[in-house]
Write a protein that holds these residues in place. Structure first.
Motif, PDB file in Angstrom:
ATOM      1  N   UNK A 104       0.855  -1.183   0.000  1.00  0.00           N
ATOM      2  CA  UNK A 104       0.000   0.000   0.000  1.00  0.00           C
ATOM      3  C   UNK A 104       0.892   1.234   0.000  1.00  0.00           C
ATOM      4  N   UNK A 105       1.756   1.299   1.015  1.00  0.00           N
ATOM      5  CA  UNK A 105       2.589   2.477   1.177  1.00  0.00           C
ATOM      6  C   UNK A 105       3.977   2.051   1.635  1.00  0.00           C
ATOM      7  N   UNK A 106       4.953   2.368   0.834  1.00  0.00           N
ATOM      8  CA  UNK A 106       6.368   2.113   1.097  1.00  0.00           C
ATOM      9  C   UNK A 106       6.713   0.621   1.119  1.00  0.00           C
ATOM     10  N   UNK A 107       6.180  -0.117   2.102  1.00  0.00           N
ATOM     11  CA  UNK A 107       6.529  -1.535   2.264  1.00  0.00           C
ATOM     12  C   UNK A 107       5.469  -2.417   1.646  1.00  0.00           C
ATOM     13  N   UNK A 108       5.798  -3.691   1.512  1.00  0.00           N
ATOM     14  CA  UNK A 108       4.741  -4.638   1.176  1.00  0.00           C
ATOM     15  C   UNK A 108       5.150  -5.654   0.145  1.00  0.00           C
ATOM     16  N   UNK A 109       4.175  -6.504  -0.191  1.00  0.00           N
ATOM     17  CA  UNK A 109       4.434  -7.585  -1.133  1.00  0.00           C
ATOM     18  C   UNK A 109       3.766  -7.249  -2.459  1.00  0.00           C
ATOM     19  N   UNK A 110       4.357  -7.766  -3.512  1.00  0.00           N
ATOM     20  CA  UNK A 110       3.770  -7.643  -4.855  1.00  0.00           C
ATOM     21  C   UNK A 110       3.397  -6.208  -5.182  1.00  0.00           C
ATOM     22  N   UNK A 111       4.404  -5.348  -5.227  1.00  0.00           N
ATOM     23  CA  UNK A 111       4.095  -3.954  -5.563  1.00  0.00           C
ATOM     24  C   UNK A 111       3.593  -3.873  -7.001  1.00  0.00           C
ATOM     25  N   UNK A 112       3.210  -2.687  -7.418  1.00  0.00           N
ATOM     26  CA  UNK A 112       2.537  -2.574  -8.719  1.00  0.00           C
ATOM     27  C   UNK A 112       3.430  -2.978  -9.893  1.00  0.00           C
ATOM     28  N   UNK A 113       4.758  -3.026  -9.645  1.00  0.00           N
ATOM     29  CA  UNK A 113       5.667  -3.481 -10.696  1.00  0.00           C
ATOM     30  C   UNK A 113       6.042  -4.953 -10.521  1.00  0.00           C
ATOM     31  N   UNK A 114       5.386  -5.613  -9.558  1.00  0.00           N
ATOM     32  CA  UNK A 114       5.600  -7.048  -9.395  1.00  0.00           C
ATOM     33  C   UNK A 114       6.797  -7.434  -8.563  1.00  0.00           C
ATOM     34  N   UNK A 115       7.386  -6.490  -7.847  1.00  0.00           N
ATOM     35  CA  UNK A 115       8.487  -6.846  -6.935  1.00  0.00           C
ATOM     36  C   UNK A 115       7.892  -7.589  -5.745  1.00  0.00           C
ATOM     37  N   UNK A 116       8.452  -8.745  -5.444  1.00  0.00           N
ATOM     38  CA  UNK A 116       7.833  -9.620  -4.440  1.00  0.00           C
ATOM     39  C   UNK A 116       7.832  -9.001  -3.050  1.00  0.00           C
ATOM     40  N   UNK A 117       8.986  -8.558  -2.569  1.00  0.00           N
ATOM     41  CA  UNK A 117       9.063  -8.105  -1.177  1.00  0.00           C
ATOM     42  C   UNK A 117       9.821  -6.779  -1.052  1.00  0.00           C
ATOM     43  N   UNK A 118       9.130  -5.747  -0.607  1.00  0.00           N
ATOM     44  CA  UNK A 118       9.741  -4.457  -0.261  1.00  0.00           C
ATOM     45  C   UNK A 118       9.664  -4.356   1.254  1.00  0.00           C
ATOM     46  N   UNK A 119      10.770  -4.645   1.924  1.00  0.00           N
ATOM     47  CA  UNK A 119      10.727  -4.843   3.379  1.00  0.00           C
ATOM     48  C   UNK A 119      11.348  -3.670   4.133  1.00  0.00           C
ATOM     49  N   UNK A 120      10.555  -2.610   4.287  1.00  0.00           N
ATOM     50  CA  UNK A 120      10.962  -1.485   5.116  1.00  0.00           C
ATOM     51  C   UNK A 120       9.994  -1.386   6.281  1.00  0.00           C
ATOM     52  N   UNK A 121      10.449  -0.863   7.386  1.00  0.00           N
ATOM     53  CA  UNK A 121       9.637  -0.766   8.616  1.00  0.00           C
ATOM     54  C   UNK A 121       8.981  -2.114   8.930  1.00  0.00           C
ATOM     55  N   UNK A 122       9.746  -3.169   8.892  1.00  0.00           N
ATOM     56  CA  UNK A 122       9.209  -4.527   8.922  1.00  0.00           C
ATOM     57  C   UNK A 122       9.460  -5.264  10.225  1.00  0.00           C
TER      58      UNK A 122
END
Ligand SMILES: [Zn+2]
Length: 599
Positions: free
Chosen positions: A169-187
């Motif tokens: 949704x915002x900054x962190x998360x799985x499956x971002x809109x470009x298909x990156x599996x894991x964006x792990x910030x503030x995790x």
């Protein structure tokens, strides 16, 4: 982060645990620096096991916390940022009730299903081996210590937790809109900062972060086909066990730890001759035009880093990673997550901005929640200069957009002072213009006030004195005062603590007599250009009396102007044809229509 914003959570999960027994004490000498400055210290050791099928992970965290404060500490607080991504959270409700929500958030959190939300559930917590009582209140874990932490004492917290990565949704998360599996910030459960202003256990509503300086040792276990990048230095080759690999990272002298992982990452490195290794992680599935852009970005990132090294101070770590991930651009320790499907100009621009944050907010670790303009504004200032330096078409004022943004805000009727907490702006657009534009003008205009060379020296000295610390807003002004011997408190007070505006005008010109007027409340020294009827020009400088000094100038210095006197008159040497206040336009005058007089 790059402009755009928002929000978070609630949902009260009550967990509680019994307590007491005497913890053993480890007493260390306190880590004070000069001027009685102190800061807390953390040493994190974490083991994380990620399940990429359901995006849930288990964590073990050992945290050695050293109380360098002169105070006895009875509570500690941890941020549980992922709890923001739950329907009904403060981030969710704020986003659905503010009139201009960040489109990335909107009402998306309210629609998350249980298997899509984020959470961090703390299962156990001990202080020096003794259970402590704790309660999860939204995005904050409130901990009642079993034994107070004395000044100079170190204690060890051992925690077990289960967590789920939210849909991006915002900054962190799985499956971002470009298909990156894991964006792990503030995790991970992150200890809140305690400083001479007390605790900063801000709920995660929309913006920005503040953390405790320390060392991180993190072992990430994830399916073997995932490529992992982020904060820190990889300790040897990942070890393999039953289809998973454990990536061991160490990160010294940081206040956060971020990573990203995807099975489709290309990992390129670019070695700077005298500097760090630059790492680039981006998806091999990108269209060719974007792949080309990510290749071209690498040498230019080195140029950007050289610019910041030269104009602020040297990058102190051995690596920096530009990683495709996140939801736009956000700065982290030794790394950034940026979206990757961008034109080259946009890709370079976002990289310049996020890399610049390494200095303004990461190394000069101001409290982003409280002083958003110190990171976004100063970053905008220096990254605009860097982009201009790399550009073939140089602008005479690379900050002209920031000036326009601030002046529009000042004239909008919705401006709030820069001292406003970043979550407490009535409008996101007012936050953006204040933090990014007015914050950038603060530094650009400081050059107008004290002279550009003095301003440039101030920035470098400020970095040297406050890197790896938590500078406060006034620290850069005191630095400028020490360099110039001017009194500059008025500049900080009026521009940062109020919404007073700068408006000077030309009241009259009669013969050789010129009269100026101060219309706005904010004081400023005045640069004035006079064109005589014979076609020659002369620059004048009118010092501001309360500044107790004059900037270096080739202009004719005339009498001081005392602020409370609304008008100022003097005689030019010859008949006057035209007069202009601040022809450089580096003073943020909110109404320039009265700055020019022509006979
Ligand atoms: Zn930013």
């Amino acid at each position: 982060m790059k402009r755009s914003i928002f929000s978070l959570f609630l949902l009260i999960i009550l967990v509680s645990c019994g307590a007491t027994e005497q913890p053993s004490k480890v007493v260390k000498t306190s880590n004070k620096t000069t001027n009685n400055y102190w800061q807390q210290h953390v040493d994190y050791t974490m083991e994380i096991d990620m399940d990429v099928n359901n995006y849930q992970y288990k964590g073990k965290q050992k945290l050695v916390y050293t109380n360098n404060s002169p105070d006895v500490i009875n509570h500690v607080y941890y941020h549980l940022f992922f709890n923001a991504f739950q329907p009904g959270s403060e981030m969710d409700v704020r986003s659905r009730t503010i009139s201009d929500p960040d489109p990335r958030v909107g009402d998306r959190i309210s629609k998350l299903q249980p298997n899509e939300i984020g959470y961090i559930k703390v299962n156990s917590l001990t202080q020096n081996g003794t259970s402590v009582s704790y309660e999860t209140v939204g995005t904050v874990l409130e901990v009642q210590l079993s034994q107070p932490i004395q000044p100079g004492e170190s204690v060890t917290f051992d925690m077990g937790f289960d967590a789920q990565v939210p849909v991006q949704i915002r900054r962190s998360g799985r499956n971002n809109k470009e298909g990156v599996a894991l964006s792990m910030s503030q995790w991970y459960p992150k200890l809140a900062e305690y400083d001479d202003e007390g605790w900063h256990a801000d709920p995660y509503i929309g913006r920005e972060f503040h953390g405790v300086w320390g060392d991180f040792d993190v072992k990430l276990t994830i399916d073997e086909d995932y490529i992992v990048g982020g904060t820190g230095y990889l300790q040897g080759e990942p070890t393999e066990k039953s289809g998973k690999k454990t990536h061991h990272f160490k990160a010294p002298k940081v206040h956060d730890f971020t990573w990203a992982a995807d099975p489709d990452y290309i990992h390129d490195t670019f070695q700077m001759p005298n500097g760090p290794t630059l790492n680039f992680y981006y998806k091999r599935t990108l269209d060719q035009q974007y792949l080309d852009n990510w290749k071209k970005l690498q040498a230019d990132t080195a140029l950007l880093m050289e610019f910041f090294n030269e104009h602020i101070g040297n990058y102190p770590y051995d690596q920096y990673s530009v990683i495709q991930g996140g939801d736009g651009g956000m700065e982290y320790a030794m790394s950034t997550l940026i979206t990757g499907k961008r034109s080259y100009g946009s890709l370079l621009g976002v990289t310049a901005h996020e890399l610049a944050h390494t200095w303004f907010q990461f190394l000069l670790a101001s409290n982003e929640s409280k002083h958003e303009w110190m990171d976004e504004g100063y970053t905008t200032y220096i990254s605009n200069l860097a982009m201009n330096a790399l550009s073939e078409n140089k602008k005479s004022n690379p900050l002209s957009g920031a000036y326009r943004g601030y002046i529009a805000l000042a004239n909008s009727g919705v401006e709030q002072p820069l001292t406003t907490h970043s979550d407490r702006y009535a409008f996101n657009r007012a936050y953006g213009a204040a933090a990014y534009s007015k914050g950038a003008v603060f530094l650009a205009q400081l050059g107008y006030v004290i002279g550009e060379e003095n301003r440039d020296k101030t920035i470098k000295t400020y970095f040297e004195n406050f890197k790896f610390k938590h500078p406060k807003p006034f620290d850069i002004i005191r630095t400028a005062e020490r360099i110039t011997d001017f009194e500059l408190d008025w500049y900080f007070i009026d521009f940062a603590q109020t919404t007073n505006t700068i408006d000077y005008g030309i009241a009259s010109v009669e013969g050789t007599s010129i009269t100026l007027e101060r219309i706005g409340l904010m004081p400023m020294p005045i640069d004035l250009t006079v064109t005589y009827t014979d076609g020659t020009t002369e620059d004048f400088y009118i010092p501001l009396q309360m500044m107790r000094g004059e900037k270096p100038t080739t202009a004719t210095i005339i009498n001081d102007w005392a602020w409370a006197i609304p008008t100022y008159s003097f005689n030019a040497k010859k008949a006057v044809k035209s007069v202009e206040i601040d022809s450089s336009q580096m003073m943020a005058d909110v109404d320039r229509t009265n700055n020019v007089f022509t006979k």
